[in-house]
Scaffold this motif. Structure first.
Motif, PDB file in Angstrom:
ATOM      1  N   ASP A   1      11.943  29.975   8.607  1.00 36.89           N
ATOM      2  CA  ASP A   1      10.858  29.503   7.741  1.00 36.89           C
ATOM      3  C   ASP A   1      10.369  28.128   8.163  1.00 36.89           C
ATOM      4  OD1 ASP A   1      10.892  31.794   6.259  1.00 36.89           O
ATOM      5  OD2 ASP A   1      12.210  30.996   4.693  1.00 36.89           O
ATOM      6  N   ALA A   2      11.301  27.226   8.495  1.00 35.17           N
ATOM      7  CA  ALA A   2      10.937  25.853   8.846  1.00 35.17           C
ATOM      8  C   ALA A   2      10.142  25.781  10.141  1.00 35.17           C
ATOM      9  CB  ALA A   2      12.200  24.990   8.969  1.00 35.17           C
ATOM     10  N   ALA A   3      10.329  26.773  11.017  1.00 33.72           N
ATOM     11  CA  ALA A   3       9.655  26.753  12.318  1.00 33.72           C
ATOM     12  C   ALA A   3       8.309  27.455  12.292  1.00 33.72           C
ATOM     13  CB  ALA A   3      10.547  27.395  13.376  1.00 33.72           C
ATOM     14  N   SER A   4       7.953  28.039  11.167  1.00 31.18           N
ATOM     15  CA  SER A   4       6.693  28.784  11.086  1.00 31.18           C
ATOM     16  C   SER A   4       5.771  28.205  10.015  1.00 31.18           C
ATOM     17  CB  SER A   4       6.974  30.262  10.797  1.00 31.18           C
ATOM     18  OG  SER A   4       7.684  30.396   9.579  1.00 31.18           O
TER      19      SER A   4
ATOM     20  N   VAL B   1      -1.846  25.893  21.213  1.00 32.46           N
ATOM     21  CA  VAL B   1      -2.703  25.734  22.398  1.00 32.46           C
ATOM     22  C   VAL B   1      -3.655  24.560  22.198  1.00 32.46           C
ATOM     23  CG1 VAL B   1      -4.559  26.780  23.746  1.00 32.46           C
ATOM     24  CG2 VAL B   1      -2.550  28.140  23.125  1.00 32.46           C
ATOM     25  N   VAL B   2      -4.274  24.480  21.025  1.00 32.23           N
ATOM     26  CA  VAL B   2      -5.214  23.392  20.744  1.00 32.23           C
ATOM     27  C   VAL B   2      -4.512  22.041  20.794  1.00 32.23           C
ATOM     28  CG1 VAL B   2      -6.649  22.344  18.939  1.00 32.23           C
ATOM     29  CG2 VAL B   2      -6.817  24.793  19.396  1.00 32.23           C
TER      30      VAL B   2
ATOM     31  N   ALA C   1       2.027  34.341  13.544  1.00 30.95           N
ATOM     32  CA  ALA C   1       1.981  34.162  15.001  1.00 30.95           C
ATOM     33  C   ALA C   1       0.542  34.041  15.482  1.00 30.95           C
ATOM     34  CB  ALA C   1       2.669  35.343  15.689  1.00 30.95           C
ATOM     35  N   TRP C   2      -0.382  34.714  14.807  1.00 29.79           N
ATOM     36  CA  TRP C   2      -1.788  34.696  15.208  1.00 29.79           C
ATOM     37  C   TRP C   2      -2.437  33.337  14.963  1.00 29.79           C
ATOM     38  CZ3 TRP C   2      -3.171  38.521  18.185  1.00 29.79           C
ATOM     39  CH2 TRP C   2      -2.502  39.740  18.083  1.00 29.79           C
ATOM     40  N   VAL C   3      -1.827  32.546  14.098  1.00 29.45           N
ATOM     41  CA  VAL C   3      -2.317  31.187  13.854  1.00 29.45           C
ATOM     42  C   VAL C   3      -1.494  30.174  14.643  1.00 29.45           C
ATOM     43  CG1 VAL C   3      -2.740  29.411  12.110  1.00 29.45           C
ATOM     44  CG2 VAL C   3      -3.145  31.822  11.563  1.00 29.45           C
TER      45      VAL C   3
END
Length: 380
Positions: free
Chosen positions: A168-171, A195-196, A187-189
């Protein structure tokens, strides 16, 4: 390597005269040791590197669209560049020597440094040898450089998500100054955001690297902030006490940050005004990338915007200048400017600040932003 060595003999050292060496296995000490090692590598090798670059005539020349800045920078002609080879090399060497090289985050940090340093080196080499090769190609094309940066950032993002995304903390995206505000990410966000952040930070430091010592000094401050946060977030008891999220295995990133601090400080020894060497894209792209990678790994992307406010301001000044110029040229038939010149540090030079005044004042603002970032540890 030292970490693995002392871990292997940790029990044998207990109670003996060399027991104090066990301190190398603690990330707090290892980060300080990495800073000293990296600083030593750069300062001891700097003169030799400068002579090597001079022998190969790897020198830069001022080329602004402004006669005033060209005149002010004429004494920098043929100053050797690509000093980033030494900066990146020192960080990698200190990290491999002191950090836990079996750690996933450390391995990815080294990949990030070497990849972006390599992209910058190719770009620098093509620029500096354009005349010798008698081609019109001035470095990598913007789209080529961007594609290489995006490719790396995407791979790192997917690896990070696969390694720790189930936690949870990593997402989640944590908001500075608020202890209970976190935005869950899919993951899609997560991947596009990473990348940005990595591509943006890499290019922002590159844009900042326009005056003697400016980028290196600001990198030191941001790396120090990330070093402290890595230690806090990587320690279960400390993160719990300070009401931070906890991420296992990120504490060794403090060693990478320590090596970055030491390497940048060592480079300042030769890069302070008047600079004897420039880091070039080789160093600036890699330094910006590693700061972003650490920030993403410890889930402090938004805090990076505060701590690296100088880099953000420099990048935004370029985007605003270019965007407004293109819009007004299309709208009124003549391009207009917001700033006297971009990036932002050149605007203040045009306002009459000397190079030293500009660098020191930007450092002061950067220091205040670093302090504000550290203040969020308690002000939440």
């Amino acid at each position: 390597m030292l970490y693995q060595l002392f871990i292997a003999f940790r029990d044998d050292l207990r109670g003996g005269p060399l027991e104090f060496l066990r301190v190398v296995t603690f990330p707090e000490f290892a980060a300080l040791l990495a800073a000293l090692v990296a600083f030593g590598i750069v300062t001891l090798s700097g003169n030799r590197m400068i002579r090597w670059l001079l022998r190969r005539k790897i020198g830069d020349a001022a080329d602004f669209d402004d006669e005033q800045l060209n005149e002010a920078s004429k004494n920098k002609k043929n100053t050797p560049t690509m000093g980033g080879l030494l900066v990146v090399g020192a960080i990698v060497a200190a990290t491999v020597l002191v950090a836990d090289i079996a750690n996933f985050y450390v391995q990815m940090a080294v990949v990030c440094l070497l990849w972006l340093g390599g992209v910058g080196a190719v770009d620098d080499w093509l620029k500096l040898n354009a005349a010798r090769r008698q081609t019109g190609r001035q470095g990598l094309l913007s789209r080529e450089k961007l594609l290489l940066q995006i490719g790396l950032a995407a791979v790192l993002a997917m690896f990070l998500w696969r390694y720790a995304g189930q936690l949870d903390a990593a997402s989640q995206l944590y908001v500075p100054f608020f202890k209970n505000v976190a935005i869950p990410l899919s993951a899609w966000v997560f991947v596009p955001l990473t990348v940005v952040v990595i591509v943006g930070s890499s290019n922002a430091v590159n844009l900042t690297d326009g005056l003697d010592g400016l980028a290196a000094g600001c990198v030191v401050m941001v790396a120090l902030v990330l070093l402290v946060l890595s230690l806090i977030i990587g320690d279960a008891r400390l993160s719990d006490f300070l009401l931070f999220h906890h991420l296992p295995q990120v504490a060794p990133l403090a060693v990478v940050c320590g090596a970055t601090v030491g390497s940048a400080l060592g480079f300042l020894w030769f890069n302070c005004n008047p600079a004897r060497v420039f880091m070039g894209d080789t160093g600036s792209l890699a330094l910006g990338g590693i700061l972003a990678f650490v920030a993403v790994s410890i889930r402090q992307e938004l805090l990076l915007v505060i701590a690296g406010g100088i880099f953000v301001a420099e990048a935004i000044s370029v985007m605003l200048q270019v965007g407004w110029f293109k819009y007004t040229r299309k709208r009124f038939g003549e391009g207009r400017r917001i700033f006297l010149m971009s990036p932002l540090h050149h605007h203040f030079q045009k306002k009459g600040w000397t190079e030293t005044q500009t660098v020191v004042r930007f450092w002061l603002v950067g220091a205040m932003l670093a302090i504000a970032s550290l203040a969020t540890i308690k002000l939440r």
